[in-house]
Scaffold this active site. Structure first.
Site, short mmCIF file in Angstrom:
data_model
loop_
_atom_site.label_atom_id
_atom_site.label_comp_id
_atom_site.label_asym_id
_atom_site.label_seq_id
_atom_site.Cartn_x
_atom_site.Cartn_y
_atom_site.Cartn_z
N GLU A 1 0.87 -1.18 0.00
CA GLU A 1 0.00 0.00 0.00
C GLU A 1 0.90 1.22 0.00
O GLU A 1 1.99 1.19 0.58
CB GLU A 1 -0.88 0.01 1.25
CG GLU A 1 -1.74 1.26 1.36
CD GLU A 1 -2.75 1.24 2.50
OE1 GLU A 1 -2.48 0.60 3.53
OE2 GLU A 1 -3.80 1.87 2.35
N CYS B 1 -6.55 1.08 3.00
CA CYS B 1 -7.44 2.25 2.90
C CYS B 1 -7.29 2.98 1.58
O CYS B 1 -8.24 3.59 1.09
CB CYS B 1 -7.15 3.20 4.05
SG CYS B 1 -7.61 2.51 5.65
N ASN C 1 -12.37 -3.36 1.26
CA ASN C 1 -11.32 -3.40 2.29
C ASN C 1 -11.87 -2.90 3.62
O ASN C 1 -12.20 -1.71 3.72
CB ASN C 1 -10.15 -2.51 1.88
CG ASN C 1 -9.09 -2.44 2.97
OD1 ASN C 1 -8.43 -3.43 3.25
ND2 ASN C 1 -8.96 -1.29 3.62
N GLU C 2 -11.98 -3.77 4.57
CA GLU C 2 -12.37 -3.39 5.94
C GLU C 2 -13.65 -2.56 5.96
O GLU C 2 -13.82 -1.69 6.82
CB GLU C 2 -11.25 -2.59 6.62
CG GLU C 2 -9.99 -3.38 6.87
CD GLU C 2 -9.04 -2.70 7.84
OE1 GLU C 2 -9.26 -1.53 8.19
OE2 GLU C 2 -8.07 -3.37 8.24
O1 AHR Z 1 -2.07 -1.41 6.86
C1 AHR Z 1 -2.48 -0.15 7.21
C2 AHR Z 1 -4.00 0.00 7.20
O2 AHR Z 1 -4.58 -0.86 8.13
C3 AHR Z 1 -4.70 -0.37 5.94
O3 AHR Z 1 -4.66 0.66 5.01
C4 AHR Z 1 -6.09 -0.62 6.38
O4 AHR Z 1 -6.75 -1.56 5.58
C5 AHR Z 1 -5.92 -1.12 7.79
O5 AHR Z 1 -6.75 -0.49 8.67
#
Ligand code: AHR
Length: 763
Positions: free
Chosen positions: A30, A222, A345-346
């Site tokens: 990321e 994120c 994602n989450e």
């Molecule tokens: O790994 C850092 C963050 O942790 C990621 O962007 C998110 O998916 C999680 O909350």
């Protein structure tokens, strides 16, 4: 076999019937912690596109990263007739003026002896313009200077090489002698031995390659779903000519140039021998934005769904397909072999999410049957989104779900049997983001132990990636990380060595493996022999403090301070009144030795939650919550009451019960072992020591006869507290040769260590 007081026995037996997933260990990439621009991206220029804005970070603007030294016509930021609408801002450098960039380090960009390729878009803005680029040392000494041809009145791309004669910190300057020159999209990249400008930093690529990743997840995290709908990551805006890529504020508070976009990501996967695993937003942005998650309007969903299908075609389609042709035109006619696609994602798994996810999932399942879709389970390995994510995935028959576990080492060690109990008939699991909460050996070894449990259960847990991966020292937004780096240094954490060693011994089939002779670590019960009061980001007055019926003096605690009271009892009451500041306060209670502390965190993140956390050996983990909370307000007293009965903790705020929690007091083992089949009929054995003393492990491998060579690789921590964030792990794996006699060998297992044994000839 004679055994000593500290000896353990490891008995490796027949296959259990579980095959180890060949894709088990991968990478989570990321753009957080400057992982791309300022990191993997070999370009040394910061904000070379002049597109930084206050939306990236308050106070930033087009000249962030640049020092204008202006004379005569000066340096002007402009956006009329730009090189591209996507990159609308550029600078006009007037006669006698200079613009200087020092890269990502205040000391200057690190250059080494050799050639650097400067690439930039240039336009002559006055007749007979003359411009030069130069590299200078921090004190202004000349390193290299070259003319920038700026003959045309229209934008053109210029590439010139600067040959650097020393290894030093440097600055890149563009100066204009006569006339005026427009400049945009400035890049300075080292030239490799083939004469090509480097795309990626080779030392970081090699560090990742050593992890033998089966897949690379990208772009998040994120970053995938973004801080608001406008910040969602759209792959089509990140490919093609540099000038047409759309830069964006990065969710983590900096500028994302998109110089490393989807095409470069696919190239990186290829370079690492890994399959790509894009994670696309499920049509919904991140929930942690004002107003909560917003969804792409229904009328725009067909186009968004098509975009996702097009991404798969870009990666996998033949050059005769529409998007395969775009890839081929970018220089890569061969497909990239994408086999996984994450959707979401989450996210908050609610009706809006289920609707958008369903549209995407149906389309990908129908049109891309060879791609395994991965759904999401929210940010934690339990809780409402976890439950709803599973329910949705089972209902829609999603093949795989993405479980996230950022937890304490203690939590991981208490959950080594977690996946033993997972349903084998439902979706498989991708442990997509996980890590234990520190950069120490304690965390790394808890991760190693968890990895043996993952491997043992890899019929259900098929994929795993530690997160986050890369972190630039001085520019991090998240701790811990797997690899820290500076301009000239790569600093692997203890967790890196663990990931690497585990990837080196990934076998084909799980072998039954029994460990005996070790002990279990008992866990401390909640206690109230010491109460600590904190108030970060504010000042709080604590009054009417009573513990076990005894009154204690009032305390005023400011931002930096902590009040610590020696107490005794099972019930605590106090009144907390914030007198100054914006945040909340924390009431801690624990044993006299301070090793285990529970914390009632009032306000929490952004002063909007209530959390009960447990901290062991200085490493915290929430055990209940976060629960929504209206926030601490200045001069509004709050009454706190806490009771402890055995493992049960109850917390009231202004008379309302907010936490009723039973602490998990399961002990964890001080030795964890696992085994798989190795090459040529051999075996891989993994031993994780969480003990304070060195031990001898008597290894017994069923079926091995005569003399069998072995390679023993040891990462010997010696202590759980070895390792610090931003630093390289002070110990490294050491490999030694050994031999088994009729399947038996005595292996030294140092205190707090990971030991892997490859039984059979070295590969
Ligand atoms: O790994 C850092 C963050 O942790 C990621 O962007 C998110 O998916 C999680 O909350």
């Amino acid at each position: 076999m004679t055994t000593g007081r500290n000896d353990v026995t490891i008995h490796v037996q027949e296959p259990t019937g579980t095959r180890v997933s060949p894709d088990l260990w991968g990478l989570f990439l990321e753009d957080i912690n400057y992982a791309l621009d300022g990191g993997l991206n070999a370009d040394l220029v910061r904000n070379g596109d002049f597109e930084a804005t206050g939306a990236d970070r308050p106070g930033w603007g087009p000249l962030t990263g640049w020092d204008p030294e202006a004379d005569a016509d000066g340096v002007r930021v402009r956006s009329d007739r730009p090189v591209s609408a996507a990159n609308a801002t550029y600078v006009r450098i007037g006669a006698g003026s200079r613009l200087t960039n020092r890269g990502y380090d205040p000391e200057g960009m690190l250059v080494r002896e050799g050639a650097y390729r400067l690439r930039l878009a240039v336009r002559r803005a006055a007749p007979s313009a003359s411009a030069h680029a130069s590299l200078t040392t921090a004190d202004g000494g000349a390193l290299a200077r070259v003319e920038i041809p700026a003959a045309a009145d229209a934008w053109s791309w210029v590439e010139v090489d600067l040959t650097c004669t020393a290894t030093t910190r440097a600055a890149l300057s563009i100066d204009v002698g006569e006339g005026a020159v427009d400049v945009d999209l400035v890049e300075l990249r080292p030239v490799d031995s083939q004469g090509r400008a480097r795309l990626f930093r080779p030392d970081l690529v090699e560090t990742l390659r050593a992890l033998r990743p089966a897949f690379v997840r990208f772009p998040g995290g994120c970053v995938a779903h973004g801080y608001g709908l406008d910040n969602m990551y759209h792959w089509k805006r990140t490919i093609g000519p540099r000038e047409d890529r759309v830069p964006m504020p990065n969710t983590w508070g900096y500028h994302q140039s998109m110089a490393i976009g989807y095409h470069e990501y696919f190239l990186l996967c290829e370079e690492l021998g890994a399959t790509p695993m894009p994670v696309v937003a499920a049509g919904v942005c991140c929930q942690n934005v004002p107003g909560g998650p917003q969804a792409i309007p229904q009328q725009r969903m067909p186009q968004y769904v098509q975009d996702v299908l097009d991404l798969v075609e870009y990666a996998n389609g033949g050059p005769e397909t529409r998007w395969g042709a775009v890839r081929a035109a970018a220089g890569h006619p061969e497909p990239f072999g994408l086999r996984y696609l994450g959707i979401g994602n989450e996210d908050v798994v609610d009706a809006q999410f289920a609707d958008r996810f369903g549209q995407l999932f149906d389309a990908v399942r129908e049109r891309c049957p060879d791609v395994t879709v991965i759904g999401t389970l929210g940010p934690k390995p339990y809780g409402p989104d976890y439950d709803a994510g599973w329910e949705l995935a089972r209902r829609l028959e999603v093949p795989m779900v993405d479980e996230h576990s950022y937890r304490s080492p203690r939590w991981l060690l208490q959950h080594l049997d977690r996946f033993d109990h997972y349903d084998r008939s439902g979706p498989a699991v991708y442990l997509g983001e996980w890590a234990a909460h520190s950069s120490t050996m304690r965390s790394a070894l808890a991760e190693a132990a968890y990895m043996t449990a993952v491997e043992r259960n890899s019929d259900v847990v098929r994929l795993s990636s530690y997160a986050p991966l890369l972190a630039r020292v001085g520019s991090t937004q998240w701790l811990p990380d797997l690899v820290y780096f500076t301009d000239d240094d790569v600093r692997p954490s203890p967790s890196y060595h663990v990931q690497r060693m585990m990837a080196e011994v990934r076998g084909d089939r799980v072998l039954a493996c029994a460990a005996t002779g070790h002990t279990e670590r008992p866990q401390s019960s909640p206690a109230m022999q010491r109460v600590t009061l904190r108030s970060s980001g504010s000042t709080t007055r604590f009054t009417a403090i009573r513990v076990g019926g005894t009154e204690h003096p009032d305390q005023v605690v400011g931002t930096e301070g902590t009040a610590s009271l020696v107490t005794d009892g099972t019930e605590l009451e106090l009144v907390a009144t914030r007198t100054d500041g914006e945040e909340g306060f924390v009431v801690g209670f624990g044993g006299a030795d301070g090793e285990t502390v529970h914390e009632f965190q009032v306000g929490g993140w952004r002063n909007e939650s209530l959390i009960l956390a447990r901290r062991d050996d200085g490493i915290g983990n929430e055990v209940d919550g976060p629960h929504p909370f209206g926030g601490v307000r200045t001069e509004v007293p709050l009454h706190v009451r806490v009771t402890v009965q055995g493992a049960r903790i109850r917390v009231w705020l202004d008379g309302a019960l907010v936490h009723d929690h039973e602490d998990d007091l399961r002990p964890w083992p001080d030795l964890v072992a696992g085994a798989t089949t190795g090459p040529d009929g051999g075996a891989y054995v993994t031993l994780v020591s969480l003990a304070d003393e060195d031990r001898t492990a008597h290894l017994v491998v069923d079926g091995a006869r005569g003399a069998t060579p072995a390679t023993v690789t040891t990462l010997a921590g010696g202590s759980p507290d070895v390792g610090r964030p931003f630093e390289a792990c002070p110990v490294e794996p050491v490999a030694t040769a050994a031999e088994l006699a009729d399947g038996r060998a005595a292996i030294t297992v140092p205190a707090w260590s990971l030991v892997t044994v490859q039984v059979g000839p070295a590969t």
